[in-house]
Enzyme design. Sequence first.
Site, PDB file in Angstrom:
ATOM      1  N   TYR A 198      -2.007  -9.309  16.005  1.00 47.18           N
ATOM      2  CA  TYR A 198      -1.926  -8.293  14.749  1.00 47.18           C
ATOM      3  C   TYR A 198      -3.199  -7.440  14.963  1.00 47.18           C
ATOM      4  CZ  TYR A 198      -2.970  -5.921  10.477  1.00 47.18           C
ATOM      5  OH  TYR A 198      -3.167  -5.088   9.474  1.00 47.18           O
ATOM      6  N   ASN A 232      12.628  -0.788   6.469  1.00 44.34           N
ATOM      7  CA  ASN A 232      13.329  -1.855   6.771  1.00 44.34           C
ATOM      8  C   ASN A 232      13.514  -2.962   5.797  1.00 44.34           C
ATOM      9  OD1 ASN A 232      11.592  -3.423   7.417  1.00 44.34           O
ATOM     10  ND2 ASN A 232      11.971  -3.584   9.765  1.00 44.34           N
ATOM     11  N   ILE A 259       0.892  -1.138   0.015  1.00 39.53           N
ATOM     12  CA  ILE A 259       0.109  -0.086   0.082  1.00 39.53           C
ATOM     13  C   ILE A 259       0.821   1.244   0.127  1.00 39.53           C
ATOM     14  CG2 ILE A 259      -1.846   1.369   1.198  1.00 39.53           C
ATOM     15  CD1 ILE A 259      -2.500  -1.472   2.451  1.00 39.53           C
ATOM     16  N   ARG A 313     -12.018 -21.088   8.128  1.00 44.14           N
ATOM     17  CA  ARG A 313     -10.721 -20.742   8.697  1.00 44.14           C
ATOM     18  C   ARG A 313     -11.018 -20.136   9.972  1.00 44.14           C
ATOM     19  NH1 ARG A 313      -7.177 -16.393   5.348  1.00 44.14           N
ATOM     20  NH2 ARG A 313      -8.881 -15.232   5.997  1.00 44.14           N
ATOM     21  N   PRO A 314     -10.297 -20.682  11.087  1.00 46.71           N
ATOM     22  CA  PRO A 314     -10.535 -20.133  12.580  1.00 46.71           C
ATOM     23  C   PRO A 314     -10.144 -18.689  12.377  1.00 46.71           C
ATOM     24  CG  PRO A 314      -9.129 -22.110  12.686  1.00 46.71           C
ATOM     25  CD  PRO A 314      -9.178 -21.605  11.215  1.00 46.71           C
ATOM     26  N   GLY A 315     -11.313 -17.993  13.261  1.00 49.86           N
ATOM     27  CA  GLY A 315     -11.132 -16.356  13.562  1.00 49.86           C
ATOM     28  C   GLY A 315     -11.741 -15.538  12.099  1.00 49.86           C
ATOM     29  N   SER A 359      -6.949  -1.021  10.324  1.00 50.41           N
ATOM     30  CA  SER A 359      -7.979  -1.704   9.762  1.00 50.41           C
ATOM     31  C   SER A 359      -9.109  -2.250  10.262  1.00 50.41           C
ATOM     32  CB  SER A 359      -6.932  -3.180  10.100  1.00 50.41           C
ATOM     33  OG  SER A 359      -7.630  -4.350   9.487  1.00 50.41           O
ATOM     34  N   LYS A 396      -3.269  -2.831  16.207  1.00 52.07           N
ATOM     35  CA  LYS A 396      -4.137  -1.808  15.369  1.00 52.07           C
ATOM     36  C   LYS A 396      -4.988  -1.149  16.530  1.00 52.07           C
ATOM     37  CE  LYS A 396      -2.284  -2.356  11.436  1.00 52.07           C
ATOM     38  NZ  LYS A 396      -1.147  -1.338  11.305  1.00 52.07           N
TER      39      LYS A 396
HETATM   40  P1  NAD Z   1       3.418  -4.650   3.478  1.00 49.51           P
HETATM   41  O1  NAD Z   1       4.127  -5.666   4.292  1.00 49.51           O
HETATM   42  O2  NAD Z   1       3.624  -4.850   2.059  1.00 49.51           O
HETATM   43  O3  NAD Z   1       4.266  -3.085   3.888  1.00 49.51           O
HETATM   44  C1  NAD Z   1       4.737  -2.651   5.179  1.00 49.51           C
HETATM   45  C2  NAD Z   1       6.118  -2.272   5.018  1.00 49.51           C
HETATM   46  O4  NAD Z   1       6.519  -1.899   6.251  1.00 49.51           O
HETATM   47  C3  NAD Z   1       7.123  -3.344   4.357  1.00 49.51           C
HETATM   48  O5  NAD Z   1       7.699  -2.779   3.353  1.00 49.51           O
HETATM   49  C4  NAD Z   1       7.977  -3.739   5.440  1.00 49.51           C
HETATM   50  O6  NAD Z   1       9.251  -3.709   5.011  1.00 49.51           O
HETATM   51  C5  NAD Z   1       7.775  -2.334   6.369  1.00 49.51           C
HETATM   52  N1  NAD Z   1       8.225  -2.494   7.824  1.00 49.51           N
HETATM   53  C6  NAD Z   1       7.740  -3.415   8.533  1.00 49.51           C
HETATM   54  N2  NAD Z   1       8.033  -3.230   9.852  1.00 49.51           N
HETATM   55  C7  NAD Z   1       9.066  -2.238   9.751  1.00 49.51           C
HETATM   56  C8  NAD Z   1       9.979  -1.460  10.463  1.00 49.51           C
HETATM   57  N3  NAD Z   1       9.702  -1.699  12.163  1.00 49.51           N
HETATM   58  N4  NAD Z   1      10.631  -0.707  10.338  1.00 49.51           N
HETATM   59  C9  NAD Z   1      10.593  -0.063   8.845  1.00 49.51           C
HETATM   60  N5  NAD Z   1       9.728  -0.739   8.064  1.00 49.51           N
HETATM   61  C10 NAD Z   1       9.118  -1.912   8.377  1.00 49.51           C
HETATM   62  O7  NAD Z   1       1.836  -4.582   3.911  1.00 49.51           O
HETATM   63  P2  NAD Z   1       0.784  -3.516   3.334  1.00 49.51           P
HETATM   64  O8  NAD Z   1      -0.167  -4.302   2.907  1.00 49.51           O
HETATM   65  O9  NAD Z   1       1.344  -2.365   2.290  1.00 49.51           O
HETATM   66  O10 NAD Z   1       0.487  -2.764   4.779  1.00 49.51           O
HETATM   67  C11 NAD Z   1       0.641  -1.474   5.112  1.00 49.51           C
HETATM   68  C12 NAD Z   1      -0.059  -1.168   6.320  1.00 49.51           C
HETATM   69  O11 NAD Z   1      -1.362  -1.110   6.326  1.00 49.51           O
HETATM   70  C13 NAD Z   1       0.305  -2.075   7.395  1.00 49.51           C
HETATM   71  O12 NAD Z   1       0.361  -1.372   8.783  1.00 49.51           O
HETATM   72  C14 NAD Z   1      -0.777  -3.084   7.759  1.00 49.51           C
HETATM   73  O13 NAD Z   1      -0.964  -3.562   8.828  1.00 49.51           O
HETATM   74  C15 NAD Z   1      -2.057  -2.242   7.212  1.00 49.51           C
HETATM   75  N6  NAD Z   1      -2.957  -2.764   6.628  1.00 49.51           N
HETATM   76  C16 NAD Z   1      -2.952  -3.704   5.504  1.00 49.51           C
HETATM   77  C17 NAD Z   1      -3.989  -4.437   5.198  1.00 49.51           C
HETATM   78  C18 NAD Z   1      -3.856  -5.134   4.110  1.00 49.51           C
HETATM   79  O14 NAD Z   1      -4.795  -6.126   3.828  1.00 49.51           O
HETATM   80  N7  NAD Z   1      -2.921  -5.357   3.059  1.00 49.51           N
HETATM   81  C19 NAD Z   1      -5.398  -4.096   5.520  1.00 49.51           C
HETATM   82  C20 NAD Z   1      -5.161  -3.349   6.924  1.00 49.51           C
HETATM   83  C21 NAD Z   1      -4.257  -2.665   7.342  1.00 49.51           C
HETATM   84  N1  UDP Z   2     -10.467 -16.904   1.811  1.00 46.73           N
HETATM   85  C1  UDP Z   2     -10.414 -18.212   1.195  1.00 46.73           C
HETATM   86  N2  UDP Z   2      -9.562 -18.849   0.758  1.00 46.73           N
HETATM   87  C2  UDP Z   2      -8.285 -18.469   0.858  1.00 46.73           C
HETATM   88  C3  UDP Z   2      -8.137 -17.095   1.534  1.00 46.73           C
HETATM   89  C4  UDP Z   2      -9.302 -16.234   1.904  1.00 46.73           C
HETATM   90  O1  UDP Z   2     -11.806 -18.754   1.137  1.00 46.73           O
HETATM   91  O2  UDP Z   2      -7.251 -19.075   0.613  1.00 46.73           O
HETATM   92  C5  UDP Z   2     -11.690 -16.112   2.099  1.00 46.73           C
HETATM   93  C6  UDP Z   2     -11.699 -15.926   3.697  1.00 46.73           C
HETATM   94  O3  UDP Z   2     -12.199 -16.738   4.281  1.00 46.73           O
HETATM   95  C7  UDP Z   2     -12.562 -14.662   3.744  1.00 46.73           C
HETATM   96  C8  UDP Z   2     -12.156 -13.924   2.361  1.00 46.73           C
HETATM   97  O4  UDP Z   2     -11.772 -14.843   1.642  1.00 46.73           O
HETATM   98  O5  UDP Z   2     -14.039 -14.918   3.850  1.00 46.73           O
HETATM   99  C9  UDP Z   2     -11.039 -12.677   2.578  1.00 46.73           C
HETATM  100  O6  UDP Z   2     -10.090 -13.290   3.131  1.00 46.73           O
HETATM  101  P1  UDP Z   2      -8.553 -12.476   3.585  1.00 46.73           P
HETATM  102  O7  UDP Z   2      -7.673 -13.391   4.134  1.00 46.73           O
HETATM  103  O8  UDP Z   2      -8.156 -12.053   2.001  1.00 46.73           O
HETATM  104  O9  UDP Z   2      -9.005 -11.149   4.077  1.00 46.73           O
HETATM  105  P2  UDP Z   2      -9.507 -11.150   5.789  1.00 46.73           P
HETATM  106  O10 UDP Z   2     -10.292 -12.332   6.099  1.00 46.73           O
HETATM  107  O11 UDP Z   2      -8.529 -10.540   6.417  1.00 46.73           O
HETATM  108  O12 UDP Z   2     -10.732 -10.110   5.672  1.00 46.73           O
END
Ligand code: NAD
Ligand code: UDP
Length: 331
Positions: A148, A32, A12, A289-291, A124, A152
């Site tokens: 995790y 990093n 992102i 999937r649990p959770g 998130s 957040k």
């Molecule tokens: P990503 O892992 O691709 O990006 C995170 C980046 O942070 C990576 O480049 C990693 O190297 C860097 N990083 C991690 N710990 C670090 C540290 N201590 N110091 C410096 N760099 C560090 O993940 P993303 O999907 O781009 O997610 C970005 C943010 O959005 C995260 O905080 C994640 O929790 C949050 N988020 C992501 C999602 C998703 O589904 N992708 C959903 C909700 C929230």
């Molecule tokens: N899911 C699935 N098979 C997979 C991965 C995810 O059926 O291999 C389903 C999961 O149960 C959920 C949806 O896809 O209903 C989105 O899951 P994801 O892990 O992408 O996001 P999150 O659960 O964190 O919202």
Amino acid sequence: MNVLVTGGAGYIGAHTCVALLEAGHTVIVADNLCNSKVESINKVQQITNKDLTFYEIDTTDEKAVDTIFSNHEIDGVIHFAGLKAVGESVENPLAYYYNNLVGTMVLIKACQKYGVNRFVFSSSATVYGDNRVPFVETMDLLPTTNPYGETKAMSERILTDIANANPVFSVSILRYFNPVGAHESGLIGEAPNGIPNNLMPYVTQVAKGKLEKLRVFGNDYPTVDGTGVRDYIHVLDLAEGHVAALENLTEGVHVYNLGTGKGTSVLELVKAFEGANDIEVPYEIANRRPGDIASCYADASKAKRELGWTAKHDLISMCRDAWQFEKNYKE
Ligand code: NAD
Ligand code: UDP
């Protein structure tokens, strides 16, 4: 503005760097590279034809963070850096609490020392827990099912307390729903290490033949077809949401859902992907999937009202762009 983007080499973060540079901001990235590669920084520069400054540092390293703040006149921070694998956080909670919470606090400390008062945080939809859909920012948060998610919820609380104690500190907490897709150039996108946990990267790897078939986790949820419902949002829309949040930030704490407001089931996503890309995605129904919760989608009206932001890309373009990236991606 001079914007410090932590985690800017990640999925992102890199898309947001593109959006910031295209909006005329100056970008300083701190990452990093624990879950990304430096090439994504080069790709951001290639897409935008603009330079950015990159520091390979850890956000938990106070000295390294201080150096960045003393080298640049930073106007705002967008804090993406964090660990994000739910299963891993259950196995190694300390790594998650340490990295995600200490990193956030080190940055806030530097902001206070250097008088930086704009802070945008990656939260998130997981903080809502198993609430009633659609999720609204004013809802009471329910416990999340893993460390995790707790990092957040705790980071939100830390930022809120600090902003309340120091009213000039302006914070925007962005609760993302399910980011998918990639830049239309196919140069940057989501490239998880190992076998993907998330649905879209799993689907693209099945389509590519890297994985044999998708396992659909449960078809007995109280949803349209029994499979889990989520609010998938194109990463380009999400990136624009960060620019809007930063540019419209006012004093105090503001929480925004960044989602489309539309729920899509697993099977609906698979069908959309097959249709958009004219490719088959073999699947089988597996256990829940649990959770996991049945349904998660946003009420996205607050971001529209206050930031003038709405998601523009539909599910078909999310599927097309995700596939375009995976097709071209080389390990
Ligand atoms: P990503 O892992 O691709 O990006 C995170 C980046 O942070 C990576 O480049 C990693 O190297 C860097 N990083 C991690 N710990 C670090 C540290 N201590 N110091 C410096 N760099 C560090 O993940 P993303 O999907 O781009 O997610 C970005 C943010 O959005 C995260 O905080 C994640 O929790 C949050 N988020 C992501 C999602 C998703 O589904 N992708 C959903 C909700 C929230
Ligand atoms: N899911 C699935 N098979 C997979 C991965 C995810 O059926 O291999 C389903 C999961 O149960 C959920 C949806 O896809 O209903 C989105 O899951 P994801 O892990 O992408 O996001 P999150 O659960 O964190 O919202």
